[in-house]
Write an enzyme that holds these catalytic residues in place. Structure first.
Site, PDB file in Angstrom:
ATOM      1  N   GLU A  31       0.940  -1.180  -0.037  1.00 53.07           N
ATOM      2  CA  GLU A  31      -0.045  -0.005  -0.086  1.00 53.07           C
ATOM      3  C   GLU A  31       0.909   1.258   0.086  1.00 53.07           C
ATOM      4  O   GLU A  31       1.587   1.184   0.668  1.00 53.07           O
ATOM      5  CB  GLU A  31      -1.074  -0.042   1.155  1.00 53.07           C
ATOM      6  CG  GLU A  31      -2.378   0.563   1.017  1.00 53.07           C
ATOM      7  CD  GLU A  31      -2.786  -0.419   0.085  1.00 53.07           C
ATOM      8  OE1 GLU A  31      -3.083  -0.088  -1.265  1.00 53.07           O
ATOM      9  OE2 GLU A  31      -3.781  -1.324   0.326  1.00 53.07           O
ATOM     10  N   HIS A  32       0.620   2.046  -0.751  1.00 49.50           N
ATOM     11  CA  HIS A  32       1.421   3.390  -0.801  1.00 49.50           C
ATOM     12  C   HIS A  32       2.803   3.275  -1.656  1.00 49.50           C
ATOM     13  O   HIS A  32       3.623   3.947  -1.245  1.00 49.50           O
ATOM     14  CB  HIS A  32       1.288   4.210   0.287  1.00 49.50           C
ATOM     15  CG  HIS A  32      -0.120   4.803   0.405  1.00 49.50           C
ATOM     16  ND1 HIS A  32      -0.374   6.128  -0.082  1.00 49.50           N
ATOM     17  CD2 HIS A  32      -1.210   4.336   1.294  1.00 49.50           C
ATOM     18  CE1 HIS A  32      -1.804   6.229   0.290  1.00 49.50           C
ATOM     19  NE2 HIS A  32      -2.082   5.276   1.241  1.00 49.50           N
ATOM     20  N   THR A  33       2.838   1.974  -2.016  1.00 54.02           N
ATOM     21  CA  THR A  33       4.324   1.667  -2.912  1.00 54.02           C
ATOM     22  C   THR A  33       4.142   1.987  -4.509  1.00 54.02           C
ATOM     23  O   THR A  33       5.216   2.110  -4.866  1.00 54.02           O
ATOM     24  CB  THR A  33       4.596   0.316  -2.656  1.00 54.02           C
ATOM     25  OG1 THR A  33       3.282  -0.549  -2.814  1.00 54.02           O
ATOM     26  CG2 THR A  33       5.114  -0.058  -1.052  1.00 54.02           C
ATOM     27  N   GLY A 120     -12.805   2.511  -1.001  1.00 56.14           N
ATOM     28  CA  GLY A 120     -11.544   1.985  -1.588  1.00 56.14           C
ATOM     29  C   GLY A 120     -11.151   0.942  -2.430  1.00 56.14           C
ATOM     30  O   GLY A 120     -10.294   0.200  -2.604  1.00 56.14           O
ATOM     31  N   LEU A 121     -12.228   0.743  -3.194  1.00 62.05           N
ATOM     32  CA  LEU A 121     -12.441  -0.468  -4.372  1.00 62.05           C
ATOM     33  C   LEU A 121     -11.767  -0.022  -5.808  1.00 62.05           C
ATOM     34  O   LEU A 121     -12.333  -0.593  -6.820  1.00 62.05           O
ATOM     35  CB  LEU A 121     -13.571  -1.437  -4.330  1.00 62.05           C
ATOM     36  CG  LEU A 121     -14.045  -1.748  -2.699  1.00 62.05           C
ATOM     37  CD1 LEU A 121     -15.021  -2.616  -2.648  1.00 62.05           C
ATOM     38  CD2 LEU A 121     -12.708  -2.626  -2.156  1.00 62.05           C
ATOM     39  N   SER A 122     -11.551   1.243  -5.760  1.00 66.92           N
ATOM     40  CA  SER A 122     -11.424   1.866  -6.991  1.00 66.92           C
ATOM     41  C   SER A 122     -12.523   1.909  -8.039  1.00 66.92           C
ATOM     42  O   SER A 122     -12.112   1.643  -9.077  1.00 66.92           O
ATOM     43  CB  SER A 122     -10.149   1.219  -7.717  1.00 66.92           C
ATOM     44  OG  SER A 122      -9.179   1.195  -6.782  1.00 66.92           O
ATOM     45  N   SER A 123     -13.394   2.551  -7.809  1.00 63.97           N
ATOM     46  CA  SER A 123     -14.494   2.786  -8.620  1.00 63.97           C
ATOM     47  C   SER A 123     -14.186   3.776  -9.690  1.00 63.97           C
ATOM     48  O   SER A 123     -14.583   3.583 -10.695  1.00 63.97           O
ATOM     49  CB  SER A 123     -15.802   3.344  -7.801  1.00 63.97           C
ATOM     50  OG  SER A 123     -15.626   4.151  -7.093  1.00 63.97           O
ATOM     51  N   SER A 124     -13.251   4.641  -9.418  1.00 61.15           N
ATOM     52  CA  SER A 124     -12.848   5.479 -10.549  1.00 61.15           C
ATOM     53  C   SER A 124     -12.079   4.947 -11.479  1.00 61.15           C
ATOM     54  O   SER A 124     -12.315   5.327 -12.491  1.00 61.15           O
ATOM     55  CB  SER A 124     -12.143   6.680  -9.562  1.00 61.15           C
ATOM     56  OG  SER A 124     -11.292   6.240  -8.894  1.00 61.15           O
ATOM     57  N   ASP A 168      -4.212   1.001  -9.345  1.00 62.51           N
ATOM     58  CA  ASP A 168      -5.567   0.567  -9.600  1.00 62.51           C
ATOM     59  C   ASP A 168      -6.021   0.518 -11.004  1.00 62.51           C
ATOM     60  O   ASP A 168      -6.774  -0.412 -11.292  1.00 62.51           O
ATOM     61  CB  ASP A 168      -6.537   1.826  -8.789  1.00 62.51           C
ATOM     62  CG  ASP A 168      -6.290   2.023  -7.502  1.00 62.51           C
ATOM     63  OD1 ASP A 168      -5.671   1.296  -6.987  1.00 62.51           O
ATOM     64  OD2 ASP A 168      -6.578   3.290  -6.956  1.00 62.51           O
TER      65      ASP A 168
HETATM   66  C1  GLA Z   1      -4.941   4.739  -4.129  1.00 65.37           C
HETATM   67  C2  GLA Z   1      -4.281   5.114  -5.396  1.00 65.37           C
HETATM   68  C3  GLA Z   1      -3.435   3.980  -5.615  1.00 65.37           C
HETATM   69  C4  GLA Z   1      -2.384   3.594  -4.609  1.00 65.37           C
HETATM   70  C5  GLA Z   1      -3.286   3.243  -3.194  1.00 65.37           C
HETATM   71  C6  GLA Z   1      -2.411   3.106  -2.052  1.00 65.37           C
HETATM   72  O1  GLA Z   1      -6.102   3.698  -4.281  1.00 65.37           O
HETATM   73  O2  GLA Z   1      -5.289   5.274  -6.313  1.00 65.37           O
HETATM   74  O3  GLA Z   1      -2.478   4.457  -6.917  1.00 65.37           O
HETATM   75  O4  GLA Z   1      -1.379   4.482  -4.402  1.00 65.37           O
HETATM   76  O5  GLA Z   1      -4.207   4.491  -2.981  1.00 65.37           O
HETATM   77  O6  GLA Z   1      -1.725   1.884  -2.120  1.00 65.37           O
END
Ligand code: GLA
Length: 383
Positions: A31-33, A120-124, A168
């Site tokens: 995460e955040h890598t 936090g499931l990347s709908s965008s 994502d």
């Molecule tokens: C969001 C961002 C991703 C990633 C995560 C954290 O989902 O869109 O690119 O940085 O946060 O891991």
């Protein structure tokens, strides 16, 4: 769902559309890598956005957001950012094609799905990738999936205003059934890793806290990482990102660091190492050891990277005594959204009940739970 989207399209635009699906994602660890050129381990899941789309022989883009029941029309020759956030996920993608000198004619689109927004499931990313995939197909642009991923990411940067990494969009586009993607965000080399979906299920516990802080804090975290790199470059001119940094390098120069930046950088370097260790456990089929890395990841996110929140911490803490849970942690950008839990299949029902009860008691809020299966990335839909 896809039938409803198709029916709405026919009703609004009186023609037959192309149908596309594009999934949201989970991230097992890392995460955040991604924006530090590191490793991530996401997977596309069965929470998806569907598109019905067709050319309309005008200069107009007519869009309808099925879930919001809102429509909008734009001149395709004057695409610019909108004040309404959902417009931007689509407009941003059109703008990227145009920047790449791909002429986008007018088209009609209806989209909607079951990826919860702000969880936090990347709908965008699912929206951006789905439209990029659809337009590429519809107008025969012939772009590779990786180019579409990069365009979707730039749409997020330039129109949605979040300087996200590539995870994502990559996961949404490149997902593979029952596999996680071990992605090197520097080289963009990737490997599909088999996930044990027999003995374990991925259960998502949604705090229902919308991550409203996420955009500003996210961009701040990126800057803090860059500040750490700038400092270390004075000593190690060859480094270009935290990917190149080791813990001894950080320790040696700790005194020169702002303490907050130091903690941020330490977390990223550790998390990056953790992805590699966790993948090793996965290869050995050791889900318990894999899960332990998830817990350590959460602690780093909570205390050093400081992107968690009390609700997420509570949900992770609840799982610690449970022998049936291999691992749990907050997932995604943070400040709300979901925890990801690896739960023994036979214990899923008991787990969901126990978590829902505990959350209700603690916060007076009904916990939303999802059992995620891992699916293929963006594709056409045959009906
Ligand atoms: C969001 C961002 C991703 C990633 C995560 C954290 O989902 O869109 O690119 O940085 O946060 O891991």
């Amino acid at each position: 769902m896809i039938d409803d989207i198709q029916a709405k399209f026919r009703e609004l635009y009186q023609q037959e559309p192309l149908l596309v699906r594009s999934p949201g994602r989970v991230n097992l660890i890392g995460e955040h890598t991604d924006y530090n050129d590191g490793f991530v381990l996401p997977a596309a899941i069965n929470k998806e956005i569907f598109f019905a789309i067709a050319p309309n022989n005008t200069n107009q883009v007519r869009m309808y957001a099925f879930d919001l029941q809102e429509s909008a029309t734009f001149d395709v020759n004057h695409i610019q950012r909108s004040k309404t956030s959902w417009h931007n996920y689509l407009l941003g993608v059109i703008a990227q094609f145009q920047k790449g000198k791909y002429k986008v004619p007018g088209f009609d689109v209806v989209f909607g799905g079951n990826v919860p927004i702000g969880a936090g499931l990347s709908s965008s990313a699912a929206v951006e990738c789905g439209l990029a995939f659809g337009l590429n197909h519809l107008f025969d642009f012939g772009l590779e999936k990786l180019s579409l991923v990069k365009m979707a990411q730039l749409a997020e940067h330039e129109y949605a205003g979040v300087m996200s990494g590539i995870m994502d969009q990559f996961a949404s586009m490149f997902g593979k059934k029952n596999h996680a993607i071990k992605l090197d965000c520097r080289s963009l080399d990737y490997e599909y890793m088999d996930i044990d979906m027999q003995d374990y299920r991925i259960v998502l516990c949604d705090t229902r806290i919308k991550h409203s802080l996420a955009a500003t804090e996210y961009n701040t975290r990126r800057k803090e990482c860059e500040a750490g790199v700038a400092l270390l470059r004075k000593h190690y001119p060859e480094i270009t990102s935290l990917r190149d940094v080791t813990l001894p390098m950080l320790e040696q120069h700790q005194a020169e660091f702002d303490p907050v930046v130091y903690r941020r950088c330490t977390y990223v370097v550790q998390e990056n190492n953790r992805v590699l260790v966790a993948c090793q456990h996965l290869e050995e089929g050791d889900m318990q050891a894999f899960g332990q890395q998830m817990y350590v990841s959460h602690e780093g996110l909570q205390h050093d990277y400081e992107v968690s929140c009390p609700e997420l911490d509570f949900l992770v803490d609840q799982t610690r005594p449970l022998k049936t849970v291999a691992g749990a942690r907050m997932m995604g950008g943070g400040f709300g959204g979901c925890t990801i839990n690896l739960v023994e299949t036979a214990a899923v029902d008991a787990f969901t009940k126990q978590m829902a009860d505990a959350y209700q008691k603690q916060f007076g809020v009904t916990l939303q739970l999802y059992i995620a299966s891992i699916v293929d990335g963006s594709s056409l839909v045959d009906c």
